[in-house]
Design a protein around this motif. Structure first.
Motif, PDB file in Angstrom:
ATOM      1  N   ASN A  27      49.523  43.106  40.064  1.00  0.00           N
ATOM      2  CA  ASN A  27      48.208  42.562  38.708  1.00  0.00           C
ATOM      3  C   ASN A  27      47.098  43.777  39.358  1.00  0.00           C
ATOM      4  OD1 ASN A  27      46.164  41.931  38.013  1.00  0.00           O
ATOM      5  ND2 ASN A  27      47.509  39.650  37.572  1.00  0.00           N
ATOM      6  N   VAL A  29      43.654  43.630  38.693  1.00  0.00           N
ATOM      7  CA  VAL A  29      42.355  42.730  39.044  1.00  0.00           C
ATOM      8  C   VAL A  29      43.393  42.525  40.338  1.00  0.00           C
ATOM      9  CG1 VAL A  29      41.031  41.239  38.747  1.00  0.00           C
ATOM     10  CG2 VAL A  29      41.864  42.441  36.907  1.00  0.00           C
ATOM     11  N   HIS A  30      43.513  41.391  40.607  1.00  0.00           N
ATOM     12  CA  HIS A  30      44.071  41.399  42.690  1.00  0.00           C
ATOM     13  C   HIS A  30      43.666  42.610  43.114  1.00  0.00           C
ATOM     14  CE1 HIS A  30      46.447  37.933  41.513  1.00  0.00           C
ATOM     15  NE2 HIS A  30      45.674  37.545  40.771  1.00  0.00           N
ATOM     16  N   LEU A  33      40.318  43.238  43.777  1.00  0.00           N
ATOM     17  CA  LEU A  33      39.608  42.392  44.240  1.00  0.00           C
ATOM     18  C   LEU A  33      39.382  42.838  46.243  1.00  0.00           C
ATOM     19  CD1 LEU A  33      40.207  39.393  42.354  1.00  0.00           C
ATOM     20  CD2 LEU A  33      38.052  41.024  42.939  1.00  0.00           C
ATOM     21  N   ILE A  68      33.084  47.131  41.249  1.00  0.00           N
ATOM     22  CA  ILE A  68      32.351  46.334  40.037  1.00  0.00           C
ATOM     23  C   ILE A  68      32.985  47.711  38.355  1.00  0.00           C
ATOM     24  CG2 ILE A  68      30.858  45.716  38.549  1.00  0.00           C
ATOM     25  CD1 ILE A  68      29.814  44.235  40.883  1.00  0.00           C
ATOM     26  N   PHE A  72      35.565  46.647  35.680  1.00  0.00           N
ATOM     27  CA  PHE A  72      35.248  46.717  34.196  1.00  0.00           C
ATOM     28  C   PHE A  72      36.283  47.869  33.224  1.00  0.00           C
ATOM     29  CE2 PHE A  72      32.310  48.500  30.885  1.00  0.00           C
ATOM     30  CZ  PHE A  72      32.465  47.496  29.930  1.00  0.00           C
ATOM     31  N   MET A  75      39.563  45.828  32.940  1.00  0.00           N
ATOM     32  CA  MET A  75      39.588  44.410  31.899  1.00  0.00           C
ATOM     33  C   MET A  75      39.513  44.829  31.045  1.00  0.00           C
ATOM     34  SD  MET A  75      37.508  41.814  33.567  1.00  0.00           S
ATOM     35  CE  MET A  75      35.402  42.078  33.613  1.00  0.00           C
ATOM     36  N   LEU A  76      39.268  46.428  30.721  1.00  0.00           N
ATOM     37  CA  LEU A  76      39.058  47.068  29.124  1.00  0.00           C
ATOM     38  C   LEU A  76      41.140  47.582  29.106  1.00  0.00           C
ATOM     39  CD1 LEU A  76      36.664  48.754  28.994  1.00  0.00           C
ATOM     40  CD2 LEU A  76      36.673  46.508  28.017  1.00  0.00           C
TER      41      LEU A  76
ATOM     42  N   ASP B  99      43.522  32.190  37.159  1.00  0.00           N
ATOM     43  CA  ASP B  99      43.868  32.424  38.325  1.00  0.00           C
ATOM     44  C   ASP B  99      43.151  32.131  39.555  1.00  0.00           C
ATOM     45  OD1 ASP B  99      45.024  34.477  40.692  1.00  0.00           O
ATOM     46  OD2 ASP B  99      44.252  36.353  39.053  1.00  0.00           O
ATOM     47  N   LEU B 148      29.475  40.375  41.310  1.00  0.00           N
ATOM     48  CA  LEU B 148      30.903  39.789  41.510  1.00  0.00           C
ATOM     49  C   LEU B 148      31.403  38.411  40.923  1.00  0.00           C
ATOM     50  CD1 LEU B 148      32.651  41.787  42.161  1.00  0.00           C
ATOM     51  CD2 LEU B 148      32.800  41.005  45.037  1.00  0.00           C
ATOM     52  N   ILE B 151      32.304  38.225  37.058  1.00  0.00           N
ATOM     53  CA  ILE B 151      33.238  38.921  36.618  1.00  0.00           C
ATOM     54  C   ILE B 151      34.139  38.264  37.316  1.00  0.00           C
ATOM     55  CG2 ILE B 151      34.099  40.883  36.681  1.00  0.00           C
ATOM     56  CD1 ILE B 151      31.817  42.212  36.958  1.00  0.00           C
ATOM     57  N   TRP B 155      36.448  36.834  34.484  1.00  0.00           N
ATOM     58  CA  TRP B 155      38.727  37.410  34.515  1.00  0.00           C
ATOM     59  C   TRP B 155      38.963  35.897  34.965  1.00  0.00           C
ATOM     60  CZ3 TRP B 155      41.856  37.623  37.985  1.00  0.00           C
ATOM     61  CH2 TRP B 155      43.159  38.237  37.371  1.00  0.00           C
ATOM     62  N   LEU B 163      35.598  36.369  28.643  1.00  0.00           N
ATOM     63  CA  LEU B 163      35.905  37.576  29.744  1.00  0.00           C
ATOM     64  C   LEU B 163      34.945  38.413  28.249  1.00  0.00           C
ATOM     65  CD1 LEU B 163      38.004  39.823  31.170  1.00  0.00           C
ATOM     66  CD2 LEU B 163      39.841  39.912  29.096  1.00  0.00           C
ATOM     67  N   ILE B 167      32.062  40.876  30.647  1.00  0.00           N
ATOM     68  CA  ILE B 167      32.274  42.512  30.086  1.00  0.00           C
ATOM     69  C   ILE B 167      30.851  42.400  29.574  1.00  0.00           C
ATOM     70  CG2 ILE B 167      32.663  44.118  28.169  1.00  0.00           C
ATOM     71  CD1 ILE B 167      35.877  43.073  28.391  1.00  0.00           C
ATOM     72  N   VAL B 170      28.975  42.570  32.611  1.00  0.00           N
ATOM     73  CA  VAL B 170      29.216  44.210  33.903  1.00  0.00           C
ATOM     74  C   VAL B 170      27.739  45.062  33.071  1.00  0.00           C
ATOM     75  CG1 VAL B 170      30.390  45.805  34.756  1.00  0.00           C
ATOM     76  CG2 VAL B 170      30.913  43.715  34.430  1.00  0.00           C
ATOM     77  N   VAL B 174      25.032  45.684  36.113  1.00  0.00           N
ATOM     78  CA  VAL B 174      24.815  47.190  36.551  1.00  0.00           C
ATOM     79  C   VAL B 174      23.733  48.127  35.744  1.00  0.00           C
ATOM     80  CG1 VAL B 174      26.474  49.184  36.765  1.00  0.00           C
ATOM     81  CG2 VAL B 174      27.354  47.155  37.120  1.00  0.00           C
TER      82      VAL B 174
END
Lengths: 169, 418
Positions: A27, A29-30, A33, A68, A72, A75-76, B99, B148, B151, B155, B163, B167, B170, B174
């Motif tokens: 994954n 995103v994982h 992280l 971050i 981002f 996620m897109l 998750d 963080l 976000i 997610w 989501l 977005i 962020v 930022v």
């Protein structure tokens, strides 16, 4: 083995474990992280080296901005679940392994010939004024690398503006 | 008297001595004392939120022409406690596709990010968590952890609205970090130190930095509002557009934790504003009675917090393009100009060879003058760009029907009577 060494070994183990999870987790995103955990570990190593300024800057820049932005960007994208089940390795993975092995051998070899490798950590001369000393050395001793880095960043900024410029206008 | 001068230090010493008396190693006892201190600091922060929530709800009520909470406790002061009990008993719902680990980590991070700032806030000259020499940078770094949390929440909830909220968060957090760091650089340049306590020390010796650099103070105020994500910058939770943004899937105490995080963060930035630009604990007689500093800091923080609440009540939500344009095309250039001018004045001051009695006055006057000039130039530019123009006149109105002439006044017989 002192307390500092135990802390260093723990931080190093955390960094390495998190780094392995970054490249193995399916994954995306994982993975991002786990990258944050690895970067935190590096910040801890900076603290152990008595460089609090670098530790904070590490958190500000790498976690606050870069990680971050990674999340981002991830996620897109689509298909971040990674449930396709294919191989995660490129067919020429052995080239990368060989190169990184060579790089590691080279770094260890250079460090072992350096005289500071075996000596004890010297006490800091001016512990209260670390940041101003750093600032002064940036504009005197290390002026050229500092300016080169600035030029590189400006070039990257201009490149980013050029890429995102709307050509139709 | 000595206890009143340094209560925290005396209690800490007493605890450490007690534990070494029980046979613990001194280093170990020190660590336990510090842990207890951190716990007390964090708990006092969380307890304060109980009352800031009441304050905010009361003000909301008054401005909307109702009473606000007024049933429980004197003047409704204890309203938050039954709310807390209610939220403790609610069910935790975890969405099916969530998750798990990031989903549960997010509320903790969002409160932790705000609480970690309290570690460097000096409440009095001798009451503070720690005085690290990169305090200002630490504040910025910790702000990233709160972002963080948002976000992760957005997610991990496996929800499209969440989501979208993440977005938005962020892009907002930022980008508003840039003018915030620029504004924070101004007190650092003025005090020639990065530690928060050193900045307050420098202010207690001269004047509040709000007088030296009102522009930087305003930039910090606005951009920290955006960091917290309160109205008018509450696009990340915009109820009418994306239901509740990142927190839509949270329930029970986890939702409450986000709520606490938001209120705590809002009060924390007010305290930071009071510390960095309004002199923090400094005030009259604070040298003789350091404990007075806590009182001064709380008064200043609550004064700033009042403005924060009023802004939240009064202003409508910005659109996302307005928010980003305002940041990148207005706040960032303004911040850059302010930082440069501050640095130039600070460097030029010693060159003028003014006598020591007049140098501080000249310094304050020069900074204030340059800031006023910056404000004036900005106002002129804004008026040129955004002034509301009258539409051009293309013709006079030509009425088709002409109103009849007014009837002649009738002589009233009553006027002739004596």
């Amino acid at each position: 083995m002192g307390a500092m060494q135990i802390l260093f070994l723990l931080a190093a183990a955390a960094v390495l474990g998190a780094a392995i999870l970054v490249v193995t987790s399916r994954n995306l995103v994982h993975a991002a992280l786990w990258l944050i955990v690895a970067l935190f570990g590096v910040a801890v190593v900076y603290v152990l080296l008595n460089a609090g300024f670098f530790a904070i800057v590490q958190v500000v820049i790498y976690i606050g901005a870069i990680a971050i932005l990674f999340i981002f960007a991830v996620m897109l994208t689509r298909q971040i679940g990674g449930k396709d089940g294919g191989s995660q390795n490129h067919s020429t993975w052995w080239v990368a392994a060989l190169l990184s092995l060579l790089l590691m051998v080279g770094i260890v070899w250079i460090l072992s010939t350096w005289q500071g490798f075996a000596t004890e950590l010297p006490a800091l001369a001016n512990e209260k004024e670390l940041i101003s000393e750093l600032g002064k050395s940036l504009v005197s001793t290390y002026l050229l690398p500092f300016e080169l880095a600035s030029v590189l960043l400006v070039a990257a900024l201009i490149g980013a503006i050029y890429v995102s410029w709307e050509k139709s206008r | 008297m000595s206890f009143l001068n340094d209560p925290i230090g005396i209690i800490g010493n007493w605890l450490t001595n007690l534990m070494t008396g029980w046979g613990l190693a001194p280093g170990f006892a020190q660590v336990i004392t510090m842990t207890i201190g951190a716990f007390v600091l964090a708990m006092s922060g969380l307890m304060l939120v109980v009352f800031t929530i009441v304050m905010e709800r009361k003000l909301y009520g008054r401005i909307q022409d109702r009473f606000g909470p007024n049933r429980i406790g004197p003047w409704g002061l204890l309203q938050t406690i039954p709310d807390m009990i209610k939220i403790f008993t609610k069910e935790y719902i975890t969405p099916a596709g969530a998750d798990k680990v990031p989903y549960n980590l997010a509320p903790i991070l969002s409160v932790g990010g705000a609480l970690m700032v309290w570690a460097v806030l000096p409440f009095a000259s001798n009451i503070f968590g720690t005085d690290i020499n990169v305090g200002v940078l630490y504040i910025v770094a910790v702000g990233a952890i709160g972002a963080l949390g948002i976000i992760l929440a957005g997610w991990a909830s496996n929800n499209k609205y969440a989501l979208v909220g993440a977005i938005r968060a962020v892009s907002q957090v930022v980008s508003f970090e840039v003018p915030m760091v620029l504004a924070l650089l101004v007190p650092v340049i003025l005090a020639r130190a990065m530690g928060v306590n050193s900045i307050v020390d420098a202010q207690s010796e001269s004047v509040w930095y709000f007088l030296l650099s009102p522009v930087a103070a305003l930039i910090f105020f606005i951009s920290s509002q955006a960091e917290v994500g309160r109205a008018p910058f509450d696009l990340l939770e915009a109820e009418s557009e994306i239901v509740s943004g990142f927190q839509v899937e949270y329930s029970g105490l986890k939702f409450g934790w986000f709520f606490v995080g938001e209120f705590l963060h809002a009060f924390t930035i007010s305290a930071l504003m009071a510390t960095l630009f309004f002199g923090g604990w400094s005030g009259p007689w604070v040298k003789a009675f350091p404990l007075l500093g806590v009182f001064y800091l709380l008064i200043k923080s609550f004064a700033v917090y009042l403005i924060v609440i009023l802004m939240r009540i009064a202003l409508p939500r910005l659109r996302i393009d307005q928010m980003l344009n305002f940041n990148w095309k207005f706040l960032v250039p303004l911040g850059l100009v302010t930082v440069m001018m501050t640095a130039v004045i600070e460097k030029a001051m010693p060159l003028l060879n003014v006598s020591d009695t007049w140098a501080p006055f000249l310094r304050v006057g020069a900074h204030l003058l340059v800031n006023l000039i910056i404000i004036w130039v900005v106002a002129v530019i804004l008026r040129k760009t955004f002034a509301r123009r009258e539409p051009p006149v293309v013709g006079q109105p030509r009425p088709v029907a002409v109103p009849p002439p007014a009837p002649a006044p009738v002589e009233s017989p009553a006027a002739e009577m004596p």
